[in-house]
Design an enzyme around this catalytic site. Structure first.
Site, PDB file in Angstrom:
ATOM      1  N   GLU A   1      40.140  37.458  38.102  1.00 12.45           N
ATOM      2  CA  GLU A   1      40.392  38.874  38.352  1.00 12.45           C
ATOM      3  C   GLU A   1      39.908  39.286  39.734  1.00 12.45           C
ATOM      4  OE1 GLU A   1      39.586  43.201  38.482  1.00 12.45           O
ATOM      5  OE2 GLU A   1      38.160  41.530  38.694  1.00 12.45           O
TER       6      GLU A   1
ATOM      7  N   ASP B   1      35.215  35.648  35.568  1.00 13.63           N
ATOM      8  CA  ASP B   1      34.776  35.292  36.908  1.00 13.63           C
ATOM      9  C   ASP B   1      33.928  36.380  37.547  1.00 13.63           C
ATOM     10  OD1 ASP B   1      37.314  36.706  36.876  1.00 13.63           O
ATOM     11  OD2 ASP B   1      37.376  36.460  39.051  1.00 13.63           O
TER      12      ASP B   1
END
Length: 576
Positions: A218, A152
């Site tokens: 994350e 991400d």
């Protein structure tokens, strides 16, 4: 229950709590004392460089150098950067929030770009979008090597402020531009590329099991991604089952006076976000209160920013060891630092270090950053609800409890001034003691008429994360890691790997039970990776190829080593 609260400053001084920090791993407590046995004092001795030439595979420089290799890597990295795999703070759960669906596109792209990886490695999905790739080694006595990255990226505030569109993956001949080009698709692409080169050789099968773990959130705590991958791996392999975990992070490579310092993070700061929500009377803006809710909350923000935390350099901490190495191998580069190291004057050394740059400053100090301020729905209506979020990365000398205590102490004068009711950290852990009662005698605003703000301030916290244990910087696993770094970045000077502290947090917070040997490092040279989390994020593609070469050599060196064999114990963990 909502109560009116008067906070006793004598009970809650800003730094009164948590001056001795506890590290926790499997329930054990490792206290950071800062007292060092002079017989075991750190000397910055280096293991030998480690060349992976005995396995018969092509050298990293032959595989990942030249025009064709650069062109291929630009194509790969650009394709991955073009996919806007954004995680948002307010994301719902996978399969419930459609914004996650872009990760299917990323998974399809990875399968297309890296066919050998997907042909030879088993791929498991964990919680829909987490990915765990595994190739089983031939020697079951060797603990697996675990490589990690996250899929991400953070959102883009305004596309128009970028030199090139943030999801164009534009390459200008030197820099590859785009959101995630550095954080963290740099290591994502590099890890896949190194594995693809190895696994495309049908004659090569690793002795050691290799695991590639890829979280997908994350940037908003990792709870859904690595937070589910960690327990999955622990259930599959058991606790303390990995030889080494390598994830993003660290301070890259710093060239100083002819010596190249490699600075992987061997620990992370703690983390807690403090949320302040003010509920207050509203009304028509044509007849406003002396201060609206925004004004009251602005006073709180001003108070916090006027009282930052204090820096501290702890004896024998990773940061101290870094500068011992610098004084040993580059004594003339920064003579003032060398002198203070030799004298053991850590208080004055801390004062010098905080002037170097922001990164060094906040490796010594708990940071606080007001990152969210939400208020107001109409230009002619006083806001009835104001929300502020304050991000803290907690230095080893401080604690979550100390952060909460500091916030409560700092807001006291504003609470008194506006006669606010306070509900503080209700039902949470790691709470400081505070006195409940009345105490609003210090008001300042005294209009001729009565002002009833009827305000209630609610404080909560999120993402509480303890300071991590310190990973070993001696022993056989470190020797392979350090030796590979020295080989991969060898030049006509000296290469000095030394552990450091990371100001941010990574997915490794969810992997702490899998091994004590956790290193957070992407070997980018200073000035060759720019704009992470802001405008014009980009990386130098030649340095990116160096990252790929390092991963390629690290996998080979660990595959040829018996470091981290099952049954071996590492005892250099977590305590100073």
């Amino acid at each position: 229950m909502i109560v009116r609260v008067s906070l006793l400053a004598s009970v809650l001084p800003p730094l009164a709590l948590g001056l001795t920090t506890a590290f926790f791993r499997d329930g054990a407590q490792h206290v950071l004392h800062g007292n060092v046995d002079t017989q075991t004092q750190f000397k910055c001795e280096l293991p030998p460089p480690l060349e992976p030439s005995k396995d018969g595979l092509p050298a990293a420089g032959d595989v990942f150098s030249g025009e064709q290799a650069l062109k291929l890597q630009v194509e790969r990295h650009s394709a991955v950067v073009k996919i806007p795999s954004i995680s948002y703070d307010d994301n719902g759960e996978p399969l419930e929030d459609p914004r996650w669906e872009i990760f299917y596109t990323l998974h399809e792209a990875l399968e297309s770009l890296y066919p050998s990886v997907h042909r030879r490695m088993d791929r498991k999905t964990v919680n829909t979008f987490g990915l765990v790739y595994t190739i089983k080694g031939t020697d079951a006595s060797l603990k697996p090597l675990m490589l990690a990255a996250h899929q991400d990226v953070v959102p883009v505030a305004d596309d128009s402020t970028w030199s090139y569109p943030p999801f164009s993956g534009h390459f200008d001949g030197k820099w590859l531009w785009g959101r995630g080009a550095s954080d963290d698709k740099n290591s994502l692409t590099a890890l896949f590329s190194a594995l693809e080169a190895l696994l495309s050789n049908q004659d090569w099968t690793p002795k050691r099991t290799i695991i590639l773990a890829l979280g997908f959130d994350e940037e908003c705590s990792g709870r859904r991604g690595a937070g589910t991958i960690g327990p999955y791996l622990e259930e599959t392999y058991g606790p303390d089952s990995m030889a080494l975990i390598l994830d993003e992070g660290g301070m890259g490579l710093e060239l100083l006076d002819g010596t190249l310092y490699a600075l992987p993070a061997v620990m992370e700061k703690g983390h807690v976000d403090i949320w302040l929500e003010l509920y207050v009377n509203g009304g028509h803006s044509s007849a406003p209160f002396p201060h609206t809710g925004i004004g009251i909350m602005s006073e709180i923000v001003t108070q916090l920013e006027a009282h930052p935390w204090k820096p501290k350099l702890i004896e024998d901490s990773p940061i101290h060891r870094h500068y011992i190495c610098q004084a040993t191998h580059s004594p003339e580069a920064r003579p003032a630092i060398t002198k203070l190291i030799e004298e053991g004057d850590l208080d004055n050394l801390a004062e010098v270090l905080v002037t170097l740059d922001r990164s060094t400053h906040y490796r010594l100090q708990t940071s606080q950053a007001v990152d969210v301020f939400e208020a107001g729905v109409k230009i002619n209506a006083m806001p009835e609800y104001v929300k502020v979020g304050v991000n803290h990365r907690i230095a080893p000398q401080d604690s979550i409890k100390a952060v909460k205590a500091n916030i409560l102490d700092q807001i006291k004068p504003i609470v008194d001034k506006y006669s606010l009711a306070v509900k503080a950290f209700d039902g949470e852990e790691s709470n400081p003691d505070f006195d409940l009662g009345m105490g609003f005698e210090n008001g300042v605003i005294n209009p001729m008429y009565e002002v009833e703000y009827n305000g209630t301030l609610v404080l909560t916290s999120s993402q509480p994360t303890l300071v991590t244990p310190i990973s070993p910087s001696t022993g056989e696993v470190w020797d392979v890691f350090s030796g590979t770094i020295q080989h991969s970045f060898a030049f006509d000077g000296k290469v000095v790997p030394v552990g450091e502290l990371m100001t941010g947090n990574t997915d490794t917070r969810h992997y702490l039970n899998l091994t004590p040997n956790i290193y957070r490092w992407v070997p980018m040279r200073q000035g060759h990776s720019l704009g992470a989390h802001t405008v014009d994020e980009r990386i130098d593609i030649e340095n990116h190829l160096e990252v790929v070469r390092f991963y390629y050599d690290l996998i080979r060196n660990f595959d040829s080593s018996e470091a981290g064999s099952a049954g071996k114990v590492t005892d250099d963990v977590g305590e100073l």
